[in-house]
Design an enzyme around this catalytic site. Structure first.
Site, PDB file in Angstrom:
ATOM      1  N   LYS A  75       0.837  -1.211   0.000  1.00  0.00           N
ATOM      2  CA  LYS A  75       0.000   0.000   0.000  1.00  0.00           C
ATOM      3  C   LYS A  75       0.870   1.258   0.000  1.00  0.00           C
ATOM      4  O   LYS A  75       0.677   2.171  -0.797  1.00  0.00           O
ATOM      5  CB  LYS A  75      -0.900   0.011   1.244  1.00  0.00           C
ATOM      6  CG  LYS A  75      -1.515   1.366   1.520  1.00  0.00           C
ATOM      7  CD  LYS A  75      -2.434   1.357   2.717  1.00  0.00           C
ATOM      8  CE  LYS A  75      -1.785   1.714   4.032  1.00  0.00           C
ATOM      9  NZ  LYS A  75      -1.458   3.138   4.204  1.00  0.00           N
ATOM     10  N   ASN A  76       1.853   1.288   0.906  1.00  0.00           N
ATOM     11  CA  ASN A  76       2.607   2.534   1.054  1.00  0.00           C
ATOM     12  C   ASN A  76       3.629   2.734  -0.066  1.00  0.00           C
ATOM     13  O   ASN A  76       4.202   3.818  -0.192  1.00  0.00           O
ATOM     14  CB  ASN A  76       3.269   2.590   2.435  1.00  0.00           C
ATOM     15  CG  ASN A  76       2.224   2.787   3.524  1.00  0.00           C
ATOM     16  OD1 ASN A  76       1.075   3.160   3.225  1.00  0.00           O
ATOM     17  ND2 ASN A  76       2.583   2.521   4.759  1.00  0.00           N
TER      18      ASN A  76
ATOM     19  N   CYS B 218      -5.100  12.688  12.301  1.00  0.00           N
ATOM     20  CA  CYS B 218      -5.922  11.472  12.343  1.00  0.00           C
ATOM     21  C   CYS B 218      -5.718  10.836  13.707  1.00  0.00           C
ATOM     22  O   CYS B 218      -4.993  11.379  14.542  1.00  0.00           O
ATOM     23  CB  CYS B 218      -5.562  10.525  11.210  1.00  0.00           C
ATOM     24  SG  CYS B 218      -3.926   9.864  11.358  1.00  0.00           S
TER      25      CYS B 218
ATOM     26  N   ARG C 260       0.199  14.832  12.897  1.00  0.00           N
ATOM     27  CA  ARG C 260       0.754  14.611  11.562  1.00  0.00           C
ATOM     28  C   ARG C 260       0.914  15.896  10.723  1.00  0.00           C
ATOM     29  O   ARG C 260       0.197  16.119   9.750  1.00  0.00           O
ATOM     30  CB  ARG C 260      -0.075  13.553  10.816  1.00  0.00           C
ATOM     31  CG  ARG C 260      -0.126  12.247  11.603  1.00  0.00           C
ATOM     32  CD  ARG C 260      -0.781  11.143  10.844  1.00  0.00           C
ATOM     33  NE  ARG C 260       0.082  10.552   9.849  1.00  0.00           N
ATOM     34  CZ  ARG C 260      -0.293   9.560   9.041  1.00  0.00           C
ATOM     35  NH1 ARG C 260      -1.504   9.089   9.114  1.00  0.00           N
ATOM     36  NH2 ARG C 260       0.542   9.079   8.160  1.00  0.00           N
TER      37      ARG C 260
ATOM     38  N   ASP D 188       4.176   0.696  11.967  1.00  0.00           N
ATOM     39  CA  ASP D 188       2.985   0.067  11.380  1.00  0.00           C
ATOM     40  C   ASP D 188       2.803  -1.388  11.825  1.00  0.00           C
ATOM     41  O   ASP D 188       1.823  -2.036  11.441  1.00  0.00           O
ATOM     42  CB  ASP D 188       3.045   0.147   9.844  1.00  0.00           C
ATOM     43  CG  ASP D 188       2.868   1.571   9.349  1.00  0.00           C
ATOM     44  OD1 ASP D 188       2.406   2.418  10.129  1.00  0.00           O
ATOM     45  OD2 ASP D 188       3.209   1.842   8.182  1.00  0.00           O
TER      46      ASP D 188
ATOM     47  N   ARG E 187      -8.629  -0.554   4.103  1.00  0.00           N
ATOM     48  CA  ARG E 187      -7.699   0.450   3.579  1.00  0.00           C
ATOM     49  C   ARG E 187      -6.334  -0.175   3.277  1.00  0.00           C
ATOM     50  O   ARG E 187      -5.611   0.326   2.424  1.00  0.00           O
ATOM     51  CB  ARG E 187      -7.515   1.580   4.594  1.00  0.00           C
ATOM     52  CG  ARG E 187      -8.751   2.439   4.764  1.00  0.00           C
ATOM     53  CD  ARG E 187      -8.419   3.675   5.546  1.00  0.00           C
ATOM     54  NE  ARG E 187      -7.164   4.228   5.078  1.00  0.00           N
ATOM     55  CZ  ARG E 187      -6.299   4.895   5.832  1.00  0.00           C
ATOM     56  NH1 ARG E 187      -6.557   5.109   7.075  1.00  0.00           N
ATOM     57  NH2 ARG E 187      -5.180   5.352   5.313  1.00  0.00           N
TER      58      ARG E 187
END
Ligand code: EPU
Length: 420
Positions: free
Chosen positions: A22-23, A116, A121, A307, A399
């Protein structure tokens, strides 16, 4: 909205294939804005976040076809320089269209992504880097507005209070590929996702040295051409399945992951007595009879990834003994602590530390998914716990985990979704 129901407390067995990262895919998709020529991106994970980035690129004027996990991005006319709040606010990763739009069009107006649940952030490092390249920057009505007739190469230090920044490095790097002259990014993020982006940019004709290091040297070129790239395997998805195998004492084969991206986790698990071994393109987890509690501190790559912090905490919550988990990337990323405690865990937060008094077993409970990785920690806890766990707001998981419920079903988990 769906919720995920897990009947836990039984070991899993079988093989699971890891999707594209994803990243890595988000900045790679953004990089296609740097050229008018077609680009092909392979191994694109089918995730809510990749689809949001595709929607954003379409809204900016790109034509995109997706066949299986391959995406072809083409131009169909002039690009828009405005990335709207509606899309950027749903996913922070979309802020990395700022650098490419500025470099390609000489101007960009991108909504501020906002904070978030994992913290405030800020985006100061992104703006510092683009300003150093010569961009004028202002804020209006929640948007970052940048302009530059010409971007000029320079030396810029991108280290922040919490270390290097992944997406700030991506933004400044992409802008620098089309700047005049040489740019040196000191304290660049060296995550494998940035390396993947560098390889894509190089395939597009960018001149970049120092790939994979904390010092990137970019010699600007006049234009970039089309290219093809394979997105790297998702190291966080792989790490999640490894931790899940350890927490549930399962015999799982993890296929297609890159072992070299997982050293910090592999080493930590070794201290805990869990052997993670590589056989060809399969990773196996060898569980001991008892796992030892070990502490972990998160850092930018190659340190232990933030993560995987929530998932590691779920493992420690079911490992008898005390462990201390320290968060150095997002000191407030502990939203999962209260939910794990609802399942019978004994975790206390003290500043950037969580003190885990591990015990067996946890029990199933209704819990709330709040952010992607916190939710992955709850899935691990739910699979290890006795009884029924309901994870509400499971869209957070969609997600970042491709096909999670079906992959777990195939491993023998008792899991299904229900409408809220
Ligand atoms: N930071 C600043 N100023 C900035 C940018 C960042 O102070 O201008 C701080 C952040 O607040 C944080 C630290 O620097 O304390 C590191 O943040 P970073 O910028 O590296 O995070 P990011 O690039 O916004 C990416 C991933 C995150 C992952 C982090 C850290 C994407 C799309 N997101 O975010 O992934 O946690 O790097 O590795 O690549 C996730 O996948 O669940 C996720 C949150």
């Amino acid at each position: 909205m769906d919720k995920l129901i897990i009947e836990g407390g039984r070991p899993l067995k079988g093989e699971v294939e890891i999707a594209g990262s994803k990243n890595a895919v988000l900045p790679v998709l953004a990089a296609t804005l740097l050229t008018d020529k077609p680009c092909t991106i392979r191994r694109v994970p089918k995730l809510r976040d990749s689809m949001t980035m595709i929607k954003l690129l379409r809204s900016l004027g790109k034509k995109i076809e997706m066949t299986g996990n391959d995406v072809v991005v083409e131009s169909k006319g002039p690009l828009s320089h405005v990335a709207e709040y509606k899309l950027v606010s749903t996913m922070r990763g979309s802020f990395c269209v700022l650098g490419p739009l500025l470099a390609k069009l000489g101007k960009a107006q991108v909504s501020l992504p906002g904070g978030c649940v994992i913290g405030v952030r800020p985006v100061d490092l992104h703006l510092k880097g683009l300003h150093a390249l010569g961009a004028q920057i202002s804020m209006e009505n929640g948007y970052v507005i940048t302009k530059a007739r010409t971007l000029r190469g320079t030396s810029v230090y991108l280290g922040g209070v919490f270390g290097s920044s992944v997406l700030a490095t991506a933004n400044v790097l992409m802008a620098a590929t089309l700047a005049k002259g040489q740019t040196v990014i000191e304290s660049a993020a060296c995550e494998p996702e940035i390396e993947n982006l560098c390889h894509f940019l190089q395939a597009m004709g960018a001149k970049i040295d120092g790939v994979g290091s904390h010092r990137l040297v970019i010699n600007g070129v006049r234009q970039l051409h089309g290219a093809e790239i394979h997105v790297i395997p998702d190291r966080i998805e792989a790490g999640t399945y490894i931790l899940l195998a350890a927490a549930t004492h399962s015999d799982i084969r993890i296929k297609g992951a890159n072992y070299a991206h997982l050293w910090a986790l592999v080493d930590k698990l070794k201290q805990a007595g869990v052997d993670v071994i590589q056989q060809g393109n399969v990773i196996k987890v060898k569980n001991p009879r008892t796992i030892k509690p070990v502490g972990v501190t998160t850092y930018p790559y190659p340190g232990f990834p933030t993560d995987l912090q929530a998932q590691f905490m779920a493992l420690m919550a079911v490992t008898p003994g005390i462990s201390i988990i320290t968060e150095r990337v997002y000191p407030d990323r502990f939203i999962h602590v209260a939910e794990l405690n609802r399942m019978g865990a004994d975790i206390q937060r003290e500043g950037p530390n969580a003190i885990v008094q591990g015990k067996r077993p946890l029990f199933g409970a209704p819990v709330m998914a709040s952010d992607l990785r916190a939710s992955a920690g709850l899935v691990i806890a739910g699979l290890a716990a006795k009884g029924r766990t309901e994870i509400h707001r499971m869209y957070h998981l969609e997600r970042g985990y491709e096909n999670l419920d079906n992959k777990l079903l195939a491993l023998g988990a008792r899991i299904h979704r229900e409408k809220e």
